[in-house]
Design a protein around this motif. Sequence first.
Motif: not given
Length: 411
Positions: A384-405
């Motif tokens: 659970p911890m490994v999967a949670g950490g990986l999914l959170k990193i995917v979220y971070d990168l997607t958020l930055w790409r979608a909202c930085r502008q």
Amino acid sequence: MLANQPPLRHLLLPQGAAPHASAILLARSLRALVDGYMAVLLPAYLLALGLGPLQVGILATTTLLGSAAATLAVGTWAHRLRRLPLLQWAALLMAATGLGFAAFSAYWPLLLVAFIGTLNPSSGDVSVFLPLEHARLAGAATGAVRTTLFARYSVLGALCAAVGALAAALPGWLTVRTGIAPLNALRGMFLLYALVGMVVWWLYRRAPQISANEAAPAAPLGPSRAIVLRLAALFSLDSFAGGMVINTLLALWLQQRFGLSLAQAGVFFFWTGLLSAGSQLAAPRLARRIGLVNTMVFTHIPANLCLIFAALAPSLPVALALLLVRGALSQMDVPTRSAFVMAAVTPAERAAAASVTAVPRSLAAALSPSLAGALYAAGWIAAPMVAGGLLKIVYDLTLWRACRQIELPEE
């Protein structure tokens, strides 16, 4: 304005914030205090009742599903009602939740109370209080003061949750000192939770009304619908990942992986809470330098890497060190995320936006604890911890790409 305020408001409110926000900050502090020990004691209480890890995960899921349903109701109908009475009803529901958990021992009644009630098994606030308090806070300040006010809200919550985590040792102390049965000592903590709910109700009963120049007429989503729905989808991914490592499950992991006692787990959550509070206090300053979105993303990614490495750590000291570093970074996005949502929508849409972004988060977070509990029961306690950490990193990168502008008027 501040010169005529009581000393408590001087301590709670940033300069330029409206006086009515002090009641919200104080109520949030008290709720976080009891949430802090509940997240640690809940699995121990359920195991003492004879339940297993899978049932603990299902009950945590049920709790979050109930919070999501209540928050959805707030988002759908709250714009037709006054927010302060809704907060008072939520406080009464909090008191009833504590009484229900103290009174029942059977699994199905506890599931019902978990769904209807306000119990919070996570490190953040996912309750029905959240959208109502956020909307009221957003009307109490503007610009950088609003970000600072949301940071105070988050910091006070983190500090009080840290102190509350230390109270997880209280049942054991009572058992040793007074000879009270361990299960009864745990039930007493739920009664204390109910008592705090009544204090929160009293606070909101005495809270000042918002003045005419501070209030905006509430409305459902309109012009900001597209951005709010996009943010809700992104926040849902983050919450699904976070649901795998909520404090209740992290406490269970520490007990099963390293044999930590309740008192030791409470001390650990105390220190992570202090680190989290300090980082959230620094978040507004960092946001003024690099922006709200960058603050959310570039503090979150290192925290999630620490979570993954902690799951694979060979010893308790290494795991705790990594989790402490994670605690110092993982919550810096909380006040900045709230400020970003409130700044990206029109004032009339704030209550609806807070609810619409909170409901999918609660639903997504509600799904993963059961999955994590099943993995624990199967012996895959690091998954659970490994999967949670990986999914959170995917979220971070997607958020930055979608909202930085996205350009905010206040940045």
